[in-house]
Design a protein around this motif. Structure first.
Motif, PDB file in Angstrom:
ATOM      1  N   VAL A   1       0.840  -1.202   0.000  1.00  0.00           N
ATOM      2  CA  VAL A   1       0.000   0.000   0.000  1.00  0.00           C
ATOM      3  C   VAL A   1       0.879   1.258   0.000  1.00  0.00           C
ATOM      4  CG1 VAL A   1      -1.658   1.326   1.383  1.00  0.00           C
ATOM      5  CG2 VAL A   1      -1.987  -1.122   1.041  1.00  0.00           C
ATOM      6  N   LEU A   2       1.961   1.240   0.769  1.00  0.00           N
ATOM      7  CA  LEU A   2       2.879   2.372   0.793  1.00  0.00           C
ATOM      8  C   LEU A   2       3.514   2.592  -0.586  1.00  0.00           C
ATOM      9  CD1 LEU A   2       4.367   4.520   2.515  1.00  0.00           C
ATOM     10  CD2 LEU A   2       6.133   2.797   2.874  1.00  0.00           C
ATOM     11  N   LEU A   3       3.949   1.517  -1.234  1.00  0.00           N
ATOM     12  CA  LEU A   3       4.521   1.628  -2.578  1.00  0.00           C
ATOM     13  C   LEU A   3       3.487   2.120  -3.584  1.00  0.00           C
ATOM     14  CD1 LEU A   3       6.697  -1.605  -2.740  1.00  0.00           C
ATOM     15  CD2 LEU A   3       7.504   0.746  -2.597  1.00  0.00           C
ATOM     16  N   LEU A   4       2.257   1.674  -3.446  1.00  0.00           N
ATOM     17  CA  LEU A   4       1.181   2.133  -4.322  1.00  0.00           C
ATOM     18  C   LEU A   4       0.947   3.630  -4.146  1.00  0.00           C
ATOM     19  CD1 LEU A   4      -1.235   1.313  -6.244  1.00  0.00           C
ATOM     20  CD2 LEU A   4      -2.592   1.258  -4.155  1.00  0.00           C
ATOM     21  N   ALA A   5       0.859   4.082  -2.914  1.00  0.00           N
ATOM     22  CA  ALA A   5       0.647   5.513  -2.658  1.00  0.00           C
ATOM     23  C   ALA A   5       1.816   6.343  -3.183  1.00  0.00           C
ATOM     24  CB  ALA A   5       0.457   5.749  -1.165  1.00  0.00           C
ATOM     25  N   LEU A   6       3.025   5.862  -2.982  1.00  0.00           N
ATOM     26  CA  LEU A   6       4.200   6.577  -3.470  1.00  0.00           C
ATOM     27  C   LEU A   6       4.223   6.622  -4.995  1.00  0.00           C
ATOM     28  CD1 LEU A   6       6.692   8.020  -2.400  1.00  0.00           C
ATOM     29  CD2 LEU A   6       7.910   5.856  -2.517  1.00  0.00           C
ATOM     30  N   GLY A   7       3.860   5.514  -5.638  1.00  0.00           N
ATOM     31  CA  GLY A   7       3.801   5.482  -7.094  1.00  0.00           C
ATOM     32  C   GLY A   7       2.753   6.428  -7.642  1.00  0.00           C
TER      33      GLY A   7
ATOM     34  N   LEU B   1       1.648   9.123  -6.139  1.00  0.00           N
ATOM     35  CA  LEU B   1       2.161  10.472  -5.893  1.00  0.00           C
ATOM     36  C   LEU B   1       3.192  10.884  -6.944  1.00  0.00           C
ATOM     37  CD1 LEU B   1       2.320  12.948  -3.940  1.00  0.00           C
ATOM     38  CD2 LEU B   1       4.212  11.736  -2.853  1.00  0.00           C
ATOM     39  N   VAL B   2       4.126   9.999  -7.233  1.00  0.00           N
ATOM     40  CA  VAL B   2       5.172  10.308  -8.216  1.00  0.00           C
ATOM     41  C   VAL B   2       4.559  10.498  -9.606  1.00  0.00           C
ATOM     42  CG1 VAL B   2       7.184   9.354  -9.416  1.00  0.00           C
ATOM     43  CG2 VAL B   2       7.043   9.232  -6.936  1.00  0.00           C
ATOM     44  N   LEU B   3       3.647   9.606  -9.998  1.00  0.00           N
ATOM     45  CA  LEU B   3       3.021   9.735 -11.317  1.00  0.00           C
ATOM     46  C   LEU B   3       2.165  10.993 -11.419  1.00  0.00           C
ATOM     47  CD1 LEU B   3       1.986   6.124 -12.347  1.00  0.00           C
ATOM     48  CD2 LEU B   3       3.609   7.630 -13.475  1.00  0.00           C
ATOM     49  N   THR B   4       1.414  11.302 -10.381  1.00  0.00           N
ATOM     50  CA  THR B   4       0.592  12.511 -10.393  1.00  0.00           C
ATOM     51  C   THR B   4       1.460  13.748 -10.526  1.00  0.00           C
ATOM     52  OG1 THR B   4      -1.046  11.427  -8.999  1.00  0.00           O
ATOM     53  CG2 THR B   4      -1.136  13.816  -9.105  1.00  0.00           C
ATOM     54  N   ASP B   5       2.530  13.785  -9.760  1.00  0.00           N
ATOM     55  CA  ASP B   5       3.424  14.939  -9.826  1.00  0.00           C
ATOM     56  C   ASP B   5       4.107  15.035 -11.185  1.00  0.00           C
ATOM     57  OD1 ASP B   5       4.543  17.215  -8.595  1.00  0.00           O
ATOM     58  OD2 ASP B   5       6.406  16.113  -8.219  1.00  0.00           O
ATOM     59  N   ALA B   6       4.508  13.896 -11.743  1.00  0.00           N
ATOM     60  CA  ALA B   6       5.205  13.909 -13.040  1.00  0.00           C
ATOM     61  C   ALA B   6       4.262  14.307 -14.164  1.00  0.00           C
ATOM     62  CB  ALA B   6       5.800  12.532 -13.324  1.00  0.00           C
ATOM     63  N   LEU B   7       3.047  13.804 -14.133  1.00  0.00           N
ATOM     64  CA  LEU B   7       2.124  14.083 -15.232  1.00  0.00           C
ATOM     65  C   LEU B   7       1.540  15.487 -15.169  1.00  0.00           C
ATOM     66  CD1 LEU B   7       0.364  10.620 -15.487  1.00  0.00           C
ATOM     67  CD2 LEU B   7       2.166  11.565 -16.954  1.00  0.00           C
ATOM     68  N   THR B   8       1.566  16.110 -13.999  1.00  0.00           N
ATOM     69  CA  THR B   8       1.080  17.493 -13.893  1.00  0.00           C
ATOM     70  C   THR B   8       2.218  18.498 -13.941  1.00  0.00           C
ATOM     71  OG1 THR B   8       1.129  17.384 -11.476  1.00  0.00           O
ATOM     72  CG2 THR B   8      -0.955  16.805 -12.569  1.00  0.00           C
ATOM     73  N   MET B   9       3.427  18.034 -14.221  1.00  0.00           N
ATOM     74  CA  MET B   9       4.580  18.912 -14.306  1.00  0.00           C
ATOM     75  C   MET B   9       4.434  19.839 -15.512  1.00  0.00           C
ATOM     76  SD  MET B   9       8.598  17.818 -14.685  1.00  0.00           S
ATOM     77  CE  MET B   9       8.455  16.580 -13.422  1.00  0.00           C
ATOM     78  N   ASP B  10       4.677  21.125 -15.273  1.00  0.00           N
ATOM     79  CA  ASP B  10       4.572  22.108 -16.350  1.00  0.00           C
ATOM     80  C   ASP B  10       5.925  22.190 -17.067  1.00  0.00           C
ATOM     81  OD1 ASP B  10       3.481  24.069 -17.971  1.00  0.00           O
ATOM     82  OD2 ASP B  10       4.082  25.684 -16.608  1.00  0.00           O
ATOM     83  N   VAL B  11       5.936  21.715 -18.312  1.00  0.00           N
ATOM     84  CA  VAL B  11       7.169  21.697 -19.092  1.00  0.00           C
ATOM     85  C   VAL B  11       6.914  22.441 -20.396  1.00  0.00           C
ATOM     86  CG1 VAL B  11       8.865  20.227 -20.221  1.00  0.00           C
ATOM     87  CG2 VAL B  11       7.840  19.500 -18.088  1.00  0.00           C
ATOM     88  N   ASP B  12       7.784  23.385 -20.682  1.00  0.00           N
ATOM     89  CA  ASP B  12       7.669  24.115 -21.935  1.00  0.00           C
ATOM     90  C   ASP B  12       8.123  23.202 -23.072  1.00  0.00           C
ATOM     91  OD1 ASP B  12       7.368  26.032 -23.856  1.00  0.00           O
ATOM     92  OD2 ASP B  12       9.110  27.223 -23.248  1.00  0.00           O
TER      93      ASP B  12
ATOM     94  N   LEU C   1       7.104   1.715  -9.421  1.00  0.00           N
ATOM     95  CA  LEU C   1       6.569   1.581  -8.066  1.00  0.00           C
ATOM     96  C   LEU C   1       5.198   0.911  -8.072  1.00  0.00           C
ATOM     97  CD1 LEU C   1       7.625   5.008  -6.544  1.00  0.00           C
ATOM     98  CD2 LEU C   1       8.356   2.767  -5.756  1.00  0.00           C
ATOM     99  N   LEU C   2       4.352   1.299  -9.037  1.00  0.00           N
ATOM    100  CA  LEU C   2       3.033   0.668  -9.138  1.00  0.00           C
ATOM    101  C   LEU C   2       3.154  -0.809  -9.479  1.00  0.00           C
ATOM    102  CD1 LEU C   2       0.934   3.393 -10.990  1.00  0.00           C
ATOM    103  CD2 LEU C   2       0.971   2.859  -8.549  1.00  0.00           C
ATOM    104  N   LEU C   3       4.056  -1.151 -10.383  1.00  0.00           N
ATOM    105  CA  LEU C   3       4.257  -2.545 -10.758  1.00  0.00           C
ATOM    106  C   LEU C   3       4.756  -3.366  -9.574  1.00  0.00           C
ATOM    107  CD1 LEU C   3       4.366  -4.725 -13.000  1.00  0.00           C
ATOM    108  CD2 LEU C   3       6.743  -4.011 -13.382  1.00  0.00           C
ATOM    109  N   ILE C   4       5.727  -2.852  -8.847  1.00  0.00           N
ATOM    110  CA  ILE C   4       6.271  -3.574  -7.696  1.00  0.00           C
ATOM    111  C   ILE C   4       5.205  -3.720  -6.609  1.00  0.00           C
ATOM    112  CG2 ILE C   4       7.939  -3.398  -5.809  1.00  0.00           C
ATOM    113  CD1 ILE C   4       9.893  -2.242  -7.882  1.00  0.00           C
ATOM    114  N   ALA C   5       4.388  -2.673  -6.407  1.00  0.00           N
ATOM    115  CA  ALA C   5       3.307  -2.757  -5.416  1.00  0.00           C
ATOM    116  C   ALA C   5       2.326  -3.860  -5.785  1.00  0.00           C
ATOM    117  CB  ALA C   5       2.588  -1.414  -5.300  1.00  0.00           C
ATOM    118  N   ALA C   6       1.973  -3.940  -7.059  1.00  0.00           N
ATOM    119  CA  ALA C   6       1.026  -4.972  -7.499  1.00  0.00           C
ATOM    120  C   ALA C   6       1.640  -6.369  -7.363  1.00  0.00           C
ATOM    121  CB  ALA C   6       0.610  -4.710  -8.943  1.00  0.00           C
ATOM    122  N   LEU C   7       2.890  -6.539  -7.775  1.00  0.00           N
ATOM    123  CA  LEU C   7       3.540  -7.851  -7.672  1.00  0.00           C
ATOM    124  C   LEU C   7       3.693  -8.289  -6.217  1.00  0.00           C
ATOM    125  CD1 LEU C   7       6.287  -7.515 -10.432  1.00  0.00           C
ATOM    126  CD2 LEU C   7       4.185  -8.871 -10.517  1.00  0.00           C
TER     127      LEU C   7
END
Length: 179
Positions: free
Chosen positions: A30-36, A38-49, A69-75
Motif C-alpha cells: 500500500v505504501l509503494l502504491l501511494a508513493l507510485g 504520488l510520483v506519477l501525479t506529480d510527473a504528469l502534472t509537471m509544467d514543461v515548456d 513503483l506501481l508494478l512492484i506494489a502490485a507484484l
C-alpha cells in the motif's frame, strides 16, 4: 466397574492471529502504491515548456519510476495474497531481544538537523564535514586524529562532484572564493 470421567472444562482455543497480522507485508504494498501514485501525479502534472524538451524530457524518469513503483506494489500484493512471506531478520551480529539504541538515533538526528541548519550560513563544505564527522562519532568511531580529516576530504570531494561535475549548485559559504 469402569467409571468414565469427563472433563467439562473448555479446550484451550488455538492462538488465532488476525488476517492483517498474517499479511502485514500488504502495508508495504500500500505504501509503494501511494508513493507510485504520488510520483506519477506529480510527473504528469509537471509544467514543461515544449521548446525546452528534447527527445527525453524531464517527465520521463519520474514516469518510469512511478510506473515501476506501481508494478512492484502490485507484484508484492499478489505474492503476499498467494501466501508469500518475508523472512524474519536474522542479522549475524544483531541481538533482536535488545532494545533500540536511542542515544545513537538521537545523536544522528541531531547531526542531520544541525547540518540542515548550518548548510546555508557555513556552506556545504563545512556543514558536510561536520555532518560526516558527527555521523561517524554517533556510530561509535572515536578516532579524533583521523575522523575529522576524512570528513573534510569526503565533504570537499562531494562538493566538487556535485557543484563542478554534475552542475548541482551547493552553497559554498565562506569558502566560496577559495573553492
Amino acid at each position: 466397574m469402569m467409571t468414565r470421567t469427563t472433563d467439562l472444562s473448555p479446550a484451550p482455543a488455538p492462538a488465532r492471529r488476525s488476517w492483517l497480522r498474517d499479511h502485514s507485508e500488504i502495508g508495504v504494498s500500500v505504501l509503494l502504491l501511494a508513493l507510485g501514485v504520488l510520483v506519477l501525479t506529480d510527473a504528469l502534472t509537471m509544467d514543461v515548456d515544449i521548446t525546452q524538451r528534447g527527445p527525453v524530457g524531464p517527465k520521463t524518469v519520474p514516469v518510469v519510476v512511478g510506473a515501476g513503483l506501481l508494478l512492484i506494489a502490485a507484484l508484492l500484493a499478489v505474492d503476499v495474497l498467494r501466501g508469500g512471506r518475508g523472512q524474519a531478520e536474522t542479522g549475524e551480529d544483531i541481538d533482536l531481544s535488545e532494545p533500540a539504541d536511542w542515544r545513537t538515533v538521537l545523536l544522528l538526528a541531531g547531526v542531520f538537523l544541525g547540518a540542515a541548519v548550518l548548510i546555508e550560513p557555513l556552506g556545504f563544505p563545512i556543514a558536510g564535514a561536520l555532518l560526516f564527522w558527527g555521523a561517524a562519532f554517533a556510530l561509535g568511531s572515536r578516532r579524533i586524529d583521523r575522523d575529522p580529516l576524512i570528513a573534510a576530504v569526503l565533504s570537499l570531494v562531494t562538493y566538487a562532484v556535485f557543484n563542478n561535475l554534475l552542475g548541482v549548485p551547493l552553497p559554498g559559504g565562506p569558502l566560496m572564493g577559495a573553492l
